[in-house]
Scaffold this active site. Structure first.
Site, PDB file in Angstrom:
ATOM      1  N   HIS A 190       0.815  -1.212   0.000  1.00  0.00           N
ATOM      2  CA  HIS A 190       0.000   0.000   0.000  1.00  0.00           C
ATOM      3  C   HIS A 190       0.848   1.262   0.000  1.00  0.00           C
ATOM      4  O   HIS A 190       0.421   2.294  -0.514  1.00  0.00           O
ATOM      5  CB  HIS A 190      -0.974  -0.013   1.172  1.00  0.00           C
ATOM      6  CG  HIS A 190      -2.282  -0.611   0.787  1.00  0.00           C
ATOM      7  ND1 HIS A 190      -3.026  -1.408   1.613  1.00  0.00           N
ATOM      8  CD2 HIS A 190      -2.969  -0.526  -0.371  1.00  0.00           C
ATOM      9  CE1 HIS A 190      -4.117  -1.775   0.974  1.00  0.00           C
ATOM     10  NE2 HIS A 190      -4.108  -1.271  -0.227  1.00  0.00           N
ATOM     11  N   ARG A 297     -10.656  -8.855 -10.856  1.00  0.00           N
ATOM     12  CA  ARG A 297     -10.319 -10.003 -10.006  1.00  0.00           C
ATOM     13  C   ARG A 297     -11.420 -10.101  -8.944  1.00  0.00           C
ATOM     14  O   ARG A 297     -11.556  -9.192  -8.124  1.00  0.00           O
ATOM     15  CB  ARG A 297      -8.970  -9.796  -9.322  1.00  0.00           C
ATOM     16  CG  ARG A 297      -7.765  -9.838 -10.252  1.00  0.00           C
ATOM     17  CD  ARG A 297      -6.479  -9.652  -9.439  1.00  0.00           C
ATOM     18  NE  ARG A 297      -5.289  -9.978 -10.179  1.00  0.00           N
ATOM     19  CZ  ARG A 297      -4.471  -9.071 -10.737  1.00  0.00           C
ATOM     20  NH1 ARG A 297      -4.741  -7.787 -10.648  1.00  0.00           N
ATOM     21  NH2 ARG A 297      -3.387  -9.467 -11.373  1.00  0.00           N
ATOM     22  N   ARG A 333     -13.049 -11.946 -14.373  1.00  0.00           N
ATOM     23  CA  ARG A 333     -12.438 -13.267 -14.230  1.00  0.00           C
ATOM     24  C   ARG A 333     -13.136 -13.995 -13.096  1.00  0.00           C
ATOM     25  O   ARG A 333     -13.296 -13.433 -12.006  1.00  0.00           O
ATOM     26  CB  ARG A 333     -10.949 -13.124 -13.908  1.00  0.00           C
ATOM     27  CG  ARG A 333     -10.290 -14.481 -13.675  1.00  0.00           C
ATOM     28  CD  ARG A 333      -8.831 -14.351 -13.395  1.00  0.00           C
ATOM     29  NE  ARG A 333      -8.571 -13.874 -12.055  1.00  0.00           N
ATOM     30  CZ  ARG A 333      -7.361 -13.569 -11.608  1.00  0.00           C
ATOM     31  NH1 ARG A 333      -6.314 -13.655 -12.400  1.00  0.00           N
ATOM     32  NH2 ARG A 333      -7.187 -13.150 -10.369  1.00  0.00           N
ATOM     33  N   GLU A 432      -2.407 -18.446 -19.302  1.00  0.00           N
ATOM     34  CA  GLU A 432      -1.337 -18.288 -18.308  1.00  0.00           C
ATOM     35  C   GLU A 432      -0.595 -19.599 -18.054  1.00  0.00           C
ATOM     36  O   GLU A 432       0.339 -19.648 -17.279  1.00  0.00           O
ATOM     37  CB  GLU A 432      -1.877 -17.682 -17.003  1.00  0.00           C
ATOM     38  CG  GLU A 432      -3.182 -18.247 -16.522  1.00  0.00           C
ATOM     39  CD  GLU A 432      -3.802 -17.453 -15.367  1.00  0.00           C
ATOM     40  OE1 GLU A 432      -3.200 -16.504 -14.871  1.00  0.00           O
ATOM     41  OE2 GLU A 432      -4.909 -17.831 -14.957  1.00  0.00           O
ATOM     42  N   ASN A 455       1.836 -12.751 -15.676  1.00  0.00           N
ATOM     43  CA  ASN A 455       2.424 -13.009 -14.352  1.00  0.00           C
ATOM     44  C   ASN A 455       2.590 -14.515 -14.155  1.00  0.00           C
ATOM     45  O   ASN A 455       3.654 -14.997 -13.763  1.00  0.00           O
ATOM     46  CB  ASN A 455       1.549 -12.434 -13.240  1.00  0.00           C
ATOM     47  CG  ASN A 455       1.182 -10.982 -13.476  1.00  0.00           C
ATOM     48  OD1 ASN A 455       1.833 -10.305 -14.263  1.00  0.00           O
ATOM     49  ND2 ASN A 455       0.143 -10.514 -12.814  1.00  0.00           N
ATOM     50  N   ASP A 456       1.529 -15.252 -14.431  1.00  0.00           N
ATOM     51  CA  ASP A 456       1.621 -16.702 -14.300  1.00  0.00           C
ATOM     52  C   ASP A 456       2.298 -17.350 -15.513  1.00  0.00           C
ATOM     53  O   ASP A 456       3.038 -18.310 -15.364  1.00  0.00           O
ATOM     54  CB  ASP A 456       0.225 -17.319 -14.099  1.00  0.00           C
ATOM     55  CG  ASP A 456      -0.191 -17.252 -12.640  1.00  0.00           C
ATOM     56  OD1 ASP A 456       0.640 -17.577 -11.775  1.00  0.00           O
ATOM     57  OD2 ASP A 456      -1.334 -16.855 -12.369  1.00  0.00           O
ATOM     58  N   ARG A 466       6.728 -17.339  -8.720  1.00  0.00           N
ATOM     59  CA  ARG A 466       6.601 -15.875  -8.706  1.00  0.00           C
ATOM     60  C   ARG A 466       6.657 -15.293  -7.300  1.00  0.00           C
ATOM     61  O   ARG A 466       6.748 -14.079  -7.123  1.00  0.00           O
ATOM     62  CB  ARG A 466       5.340 -15.429  -9.443  1.00  0.00           C
ATOM     63  CG  ARG A 466       4.050 -15.795  -8.764  1.00  0.00           C
ATOM     64  CD  ARG A 466       2.866 -15.570  -9.699  1.00  0.00           C
ATOM     65  NE  ARG A 466       2.137 -14.347  -9.409  1.00  0.00           N
ATOM     66  CZ  ARG A 466       0.945 -14.060  -9.900  1.00  0.00           C
ATOM     67  NH1 ARG A 466       0.351 -14.895 -10.748  1.00  0.00           N
ATOM     68  NH2 ARG A 466       0.329 -12.958  -9.596  1.00  0.00           N
ATOM     69  N   CYS A 503      -3.679  -9.000 -19.511  1.00  0.00           N
ATOM     70  CA  CYS A 503      -3.974  -8.367 -18.224  1.00  0.00           C
ATOM     71  C   CYS A 503      -2.863  -8.614 -17.209  1.00  0.00           C
ATOM     72  O   CYS A 503      -2.979  -8.229 -16.055  1.00  0.00           O
ATOM     73  CB  CYS A 503      -5.312  -8.849 -17.692  1.00  0.00           C
ATOM     74  SG  CYS A 503      -5.382 -10.633 -17.522  1.00  0.00           S
TER      75      CYS A 503
END
Ligand code: PEP
Ligand code: MG
Length: 569
Positions: A190, A297, A333, A432, A455-456, A466, A503
């Protein structure tokens, strides 16, 4: 003597100025036992009431001084504060283990934050810092310690700290801040999010030695590269000043044009949409010029609770978010949990390799009612919207077909029940898992689109966990192996006149844009804050030139070579 330190980029931009090392007061908790549990419990309830008032005030401050999305951080802190699971744990420790209130809070918060740290998704892992922030606030309230910002200097500074909590970050006077540098935290913490919202450069995970840092030492902080230079030479300072001027000018023009479309020099219009996870993100996405949502998400509704949200609860939550987007594209998703991001109300078992385990669509095969309920809620909430639905973690054509069959079942059920639902819904899958990219030419027949989750895809292609910092440097989406899978995916979809989005974080990196555009990517989805910069970047490119860039890159042998070439371009 000048010294250069390399951390991770958390918020772009260049800051130059004196540092101030933030050293929050240390909290000492005694041996922790009590003979009066009832009194300790009342002390805890009083501290909770004080903490609640403080958080409400901080929420207001953030709303006025920064924005609604940032205010949400403190609304979330209030949720953690009131969390019945956490309160139950604290009560148990006080009444059964006879711990005093500060020790009970400390123990319970550690256990709770630890569970978040185990999760697969970086976003949820970094919520552990928020939980600890709430815990530290409660303990300060119990011990009567004020947040000590009295020694904050009266001139603009770059703050250097071991770690910063969102509360720290919001309480600093914002007109005196030049940038942040922390030893801990990741790019989705954050603090990083707040720094980006404030438009301040920030570096995290920087191995600085706080004991040897003097207040007022001049540093150059480059948030884009994640580098800080302590006590720079005159030459470095002059160079940094030039970089800073260029960055400020580019920021200004990108923000001014954030709501204009992204059109290349040779006239190609590119769809720029945002990744969101809740209502506040949806508002932020529109503020930053996103043209819709390319990844919603939905996990936020399912985690941190004891039972699954029913169809009605889901319907209401989705409807609020869909209303913000109106008729703009809304790509949702379906639930992506499993592996080590577990929920208590589905039967998870310990796994040796959770990333290769029971995750995403695989879990739905065993619990189809879960996906069916979610699909029904989405279809109902999406009536009148441009709804697109995709399923995660698909490895085979069978799984893509399974998702589609459940979607059709939900549509048929709602029709026969006479309930309103979204029309012309597009169905897709995330790419992914490498096998899905390799089979894209076959899978495309059962979907309307693909969305690439780099990412995946990067983690599975290069066998780089990751979440493992030790091997993180080995897993780059610039690796030609990943780029080849992206190319295969796009080519397979285009051969059947279907579209492909991305994405994963890669889509929001300006350096990647020329390659992705050259490969023919149709839709780019990214964190809201990345939207103005990527739009600006596209406006300076020609799609024809990008094709040449992509062809060149495809012949290269390593991620380093690709990056070096793109940086030179
Ligand atoms: C991805 O894997 O690229 C993706 C967008 O999904 P997540 O980061 O939520 O796993
Ligand atoms: Mg993913």
């Amino acid at each position: 003597m000048s010294k250069t330190i390399k951390g991770l980029s958390a918020s772009p931009g260049v800051a130059i100025g004196p540092i101030w090392v933030y050293r929050p007061a240390e909290i000492f908790i005694d041996d922790g036992q009590t003979k009066q549990p009832e009194e300790e419990w009342i002390l805890f309830l009083d501290a909770t009431a004080t903490a609640r008032r403080q958080l409400q005030a901080l929420e207001e401050k953030a709303r006025h001084e920064i924005g609604p999305a940032e205010a949400e951080i403190f609304a979330a802190h209030q949720m953690f504060l009131e969390d019945p699971d956490l309160q139950g744990m604290i009560e148990g420790l006080i009444r059964e283990e006879m711990l005093n209130a500060p020790a009970a809070v400390q123990n319970a918060v550690e256990g709770y934050a630890g569970a978040f740290e185990e999760m697969d998704d970086a976003y949820f892992r970094e919520r552990a810092a928020d939980i600890r922030d709430v815990g530290a606030r409660l303990i300060r309230c119990l011990l009567g310690i004020d947040h000590d910002l009295n020694s904050f200097p009266d001139r603009p500074v770059i703050i250097v700290a071991e770690d910063l909590t969102p509360s720290d970050t919001v309480q600093f006077p914002k007109e005196q801040l030049l940038g942040f540098c922390t030893m801990r935290g990741g790019p989705t913490s954050h603090t990083a999010i707040l720094a980006r919202s404030l438009g301040l450069p920030a570096v995290v995970s920087a191995p600085v030695d706080l004991d040897f840092l003097q207040d007022d030492t001049t540093v150059i902080l480059d948030g884009g590269s994640g580098q800080i230079v302590i006590d720079p030479s005159k030459g470095s300072l002059a160079e940094a000043e030039k970089m800073q001027e260029a960055w400020l000018a580019a920021e200004k023009s990108a923000l001014a044009a954030a709501h204009d479309p992204a059109i290349t020099l040779d006239g190609q219009v590119v769809e720029i949409v945002a990744n969101i996870g809740n209502l506040a993100d949806a508002h932020e996405a529109l503020e930053k010029g996103a043209e819709g949502v390319g990844l919603f998400r939905t996990e936020f509704l399912f985690l941190e609770r004891a039972d699954m949200p029913d169809e009605e609860e889901q319907y209401l939550a989705y409807r609020d978010i869909f209303q913000v987007m109106g008729e703009r594209p809304m790509l949702v998703r379906t639930l992506d949990i499993g592996g080590d991001k577990s929920v208590s109300y589905i039967g998870f078992e310990e796994e040796q390799n959770p990333f290769l385990g029971w995750r995403g669509i695989r879990m739905m095969d065993d619990h189809p009612h879960l996906l069916l309920t979610q699909l029904r809620a989405l279809l109902r909430a999406g009536a009148g919207c441009d709804l697109r639905i995709m399923v995660p973690m698909v490895a085979t054509k069978n799984e893509a077909e399974f998702g589609r069959s459940l979607l059709e079942k939900a549509q048929t059920q709602l029709r026969s029940e006479g309930l309103k639902q979204a029309q012309q819904v597009q169905y897709g899958i995330m790419i992914e898992v490498p096998s899905a990219a390799l089979m894209a030419a076959q899978i495309i027949d059962v979907v309307d689109f693909f969305s690439i989750g780099t990412n995946d895809l990067t983690q599975y292609t290069l066998a780089v966990d990751r979440t493992n910092e030790r091997v993180a440097h080995l897993g780059s989406p610039f690796d030609p192996a990943v780029l080849k899978l992206i190319q295969m995916t796009i080519d397979a979809a285009h051969a059947k006149n279907k579209w492909v989005g991305m994405c994963g974080e890669f889509a929001g990196q300006p350096l990647a844009v020329p390659v992705l555009l050259g490969l023919g990517l149709d839709e780019f989805s990214m964190a809201p804050t990345a939207v103005p910069g990527v739009k600006e970047c596209i406006r300076r490119l020609s799609a024809a030139d990008c094709k040449v860039v992509a062809e060149k890159v495809m012949e290269m042998g390593s991620a380093d070579e690709v990056r070096a070439y793109l940086e030179k371009q």
